[in-house]
Design an enzyme around this catalytic site. Structure first.
Site, PDB file in Angstrom:
ATOM      1  N   GLN A   1      34.205  40.989  10.076  1.00 49.68           N
ATOM      2  CA  GLN A   1      34.629  41.826   8.542  1.00 49.68           C
ATOM      3  C   GLN A   1      35.801  42.820   8.720  1.00 49.68           C
ATOM      4  OE1 GLN A   1      33.162  45.330   7.578  1.00 49.68           O
ATOM      5  NE2 GLN A   1      34.786  45.377   6.193  1.00 49.68           N
TER       6      GLN A   1
ATOM      7  N   TYR B   1      38.097  45.893   7.674  1.00 52.05           N
ATOM      8  CA  TYR B   1      38.204  47.033   6.550  1.00 52.05           C
ATOM      9  C   TYR B   1      39.817  47.355   6.943  1.00 52.05           C
ATOM     10  CZ  TYR B   1      34.122  48.779   4.371  1.00 52.05           C
ATOM     11  OH  TYR B   1      32.954  48.749   3.553  1.00 52.05           O
TER      12      TYR B   1
ATOM     13  N   THR C   1      37.441  42.695   3.564  1.00 51.32           N
ATOM     14  CA  THR C   1      36.908  43.589   2.404  1.00 51.32           C
ATOM     15  C   THR C   1      37.905  44.137   1.188  1.00 51.32           C
ATOM     16  OG1 THR C   1      34.860  43.751   3.749  1.00 51.32           O
ATOM     17  CG2 THR C   1      35.164  45.264   1.873  1.00 51.32           C
TER      18      THR C   1
ATOM     19  N   ARG D   1      28.192  58.380  -4.131  1.00 49.93           N
ATOM     20  CA  ARG D   1      26.612  57.998  -3.684  1.00 49.93           C
ATOM     21  C   ARG D   1      25.908  59.249  -3.945  1.00 49.93           C
ATOM     22  NH1 ARG D   1      28.529  54.134   0.789  1.00 49.93           N
ATOM     23  NH2 ARG D   1      29.752  52.625  -0.561  1.00 49.93           N
TER      24      ARG D   1
ATOM     25  N   LYS E   1      36.311  39.486   0.878  1.00 45.65           N
ATOM     26  CA  LYS E   1      35.002  39.893   0.373  1.00 45.65           C
ATOM     27  C   LYS E   1      35.075  40.866  -0.735  1.00 45.65           C
ATOM     28  CE  LYS E   1      30.684  41.598   2.310  1.00 45.65           C
ATOM     29  NZ  LYS E   1      30.601  43.268   1.793  1.00 45.65           N
TER      30      LYS E   1
ATOM     31  N   HIS F   1      29.520  44.530  -3.051  1.00 47.48           N
ATOM     32  CA  HIS F   1      29.147  45.617  -2.078  1.00 47.48           C
ATOM     33  C   HIS F   1      27.564  46.122  -2.412  1.00 47.48           C
ATOM     34  CE1 HIS F   1      31.997  47.435   1.119  1.00 47.48           C
ATOM     35  NE2 HIS F   1      30.831  48.137   1.102  1.00 47.48           N
TER      36      HIS F   1
ATOM     37  N   ARG G   1      27.385  49.346  -4.341  1.00 52.14           N
ATOM     38  CA  ARG G   1      27.760  50.476  -3.570  1.00 52.14           C
ATOM     39  C   ARG G   1      28.732  51.265  -4.228  1.00 52.14           C
ATOM     40  NH1 ARG G   1      24.086  51.441   0.461  1.00 52.14           N
ATOM     41  NH2 ARG G   1      25.540  52.572   1.837  1.00 52.14           N
TER      42      ARG G   1
END
Ligand code: FMN
Length: 409
Positions: free
Chosen positions: A145, A147, A175, A184, A270, A294, A297
């Site tokens: 994955q 970023y 992603t 958050r 993704k 996600h 999130r």
């Protein structure tokens, strides 16, 4: 077999785990006191007021599948083919950034459990072991994955993808869904900062989690292992500062196209929630998408992933592979997702909760639980294969239609 041949003690432990913690909810209760509060809440939390996080679960639960009986189900085949390889079941491990903070050594545990059970492991850019190590542990099932790194030039993103290719990752997963850092609230309240620092508050929480402290003593403090090379120094503080400065921002489609040109194997994106983004990905030569928000999130007003899945599947048809995550906690959820059109599922928190609750064997426990529950779900419904699961009779009250997406045909 999981647990290692001849390791009776381990096998016994796994059997005991299956009896005592049959559902992910059981693991949540145990994980809550086994790891520090800031780590548990980092794992379990979502964006804003967590409406989106909760909607993922409630929408999945609302999906009904009608069983058919009178069918011989003595030979149910749980396997699924993805990008030319056959995996044991339509479940894989989603990337979890800074996984070692929640369970020290998590990356290694995920990799080994995935390899032993023949399920894909999407290891993250921000995992706590390097991609080279992960491919050693899981040579057949490692996906990488990516970023965005150095968002102005994307030079590091290209270098990181190249490293993953050389190491032997099977599939590249870029992603898309973190164009900005989400708010958050749980992390803010717990004083969780990046770079991660032991403040009096986090130290107090850690002191109350002796199993976790013991794992830290064994495995060392977690680091962003892939970043050490880029940061120019292997120490934790420098790599954390590098992550803070260079990781972030979205992937514009032009960058996805650039990376696609260089990556020779299967590549997917993704974080797709709109059919038009899935179509765009395929138009750039990508091989599929992960329908994901996600795990709730990033954006609390986002629809549940299960609710956007059918229209995305319908739109791209057989032109690409549709993977699904956000809210999957059981084999029944896997069946629900396949019945709504997914080719396969992934889960993040469920696997990490396994480790947090049960320690080092927790990822193996979850891999076994998912595969076994899925086998039962297929058998109960008279479905002999994952292909049949995709055609099961299903009622899906929350499904978005082309109209909701404002698609005009
Ligand atoms: C603690 C945590 C860290 C995550 N880190 C990443 C990451 O580094 N990269 C990424 O693409 N997704 C990341 N995700 C999202 C997961 O890959 C996955 O999409 C999500 O967890 C799926 O929802 P579930 O947890 O309900 O299964 C993270 C999720 C969690 C819970």
């Amino acid at each position: 077999m999981a647990g290692g041949a001849g390791d009776d003690a381990k096998l016994e432990t796994l059997a005991e785990f299956r009896r005592r913690y049959p559902m992910v909810g059981d693991l949540e209760k145990r994980a809550k006191w086994r790891i520090p509060r800031f780590a548990y809440e980092f794992l379990q939390g979502g964006a804003g007021d967590e409406t989106g996080l909760n909607r993922n679960r409630s929408a999945l639960k609302a999906v009904e599948v009608v069983p058919r009986y009178g069918i011989d189900v003595s030979k149910v085949d749980t396997s699924v083919e993805l990008f030319g390889r056959r995996y044991a079941a339509p479940i894989g491990i989603s990337p979890i950034g800074f996984d070692g903070m929640m369970w020290p050594g998590a990356t290694e545990r995920f990799a080994k459990a995935a390899q032993a059970h023949n399920i894909p492991y999407m290891v993250g850019t921000l995992a706590c072991s390097t991609i080279e190590k992960v491919v050693e542990w899981a040579p057949d099932v490692t996906w990488f994955q990516l970023y965005p790194m150095a968002p102005n030039t994307h030079q590091y993103s290209l270098e990181m993808a190249e490293r993953a290719r050389v190491a032997g990752a099977k599939v590249l997963v870029a992603t898309l869904d973190v164009p900005v850092r989400a708010k958050r609230p749980r992390d803010l309240r717990n004083g969780l900062t990046m770079p991660f620092r032991l403040t009096p508050k986090t130290m107090m929480a850690a002191a109350m989690a002796p199993f976790w402290l013991d794992a830290i003593r064994r495995m060392g403090m977690p680091t962003f292992a892939n970043m050490a090379g880029f940061a120019g120094a292997p120490d934790r503080v420098t790599t954390s500062a590098f992550v803070q400065k260079h990781i972030g921002g979205g992937f514009p489609w032009e960058q996805i196209a650039r990376i696609r040109d260089k990556w020779t194997g299967p590549m997917i994106v993704k974080g797709v929630m709109h059919p038009a983004d899935a179509v765009k990905a395929l138009s750039l030569g990508l091989n599929g998408v992960v329908v994901s928000n996600h795990g709730g999130r990033q954006f609390d007003a986002a629809p549940a992933t299960i609710d956007v899945l059918p229209e995305i599947t319908r739109t791209i048809g057989t032109r690409g592979t549709v993977l699904f995550d956000s809210g999957v906690v059981s084999g029944v959820d896997m069946l629900r997702a396949l019945a709504c059109g997914a080719n396969s599922c992934f889960a993040g928190r469920a696997f990490m909760l396994g480790l947090a609750a049960l320690g080092d064997h927790g990822a193996t426990h979850m891999a076994q639980a998912f595969i076994e529950e899925y086998r039962i779900a297929l058998g109960q419904n008279g479905l002999l294969s994952s292909d049949e699961a995709r055609h099961a009779p299903v009622r899906h009250p929350g499904a978005w239609t082309a109209d909701n997406f404002q698609i005009r045909t």
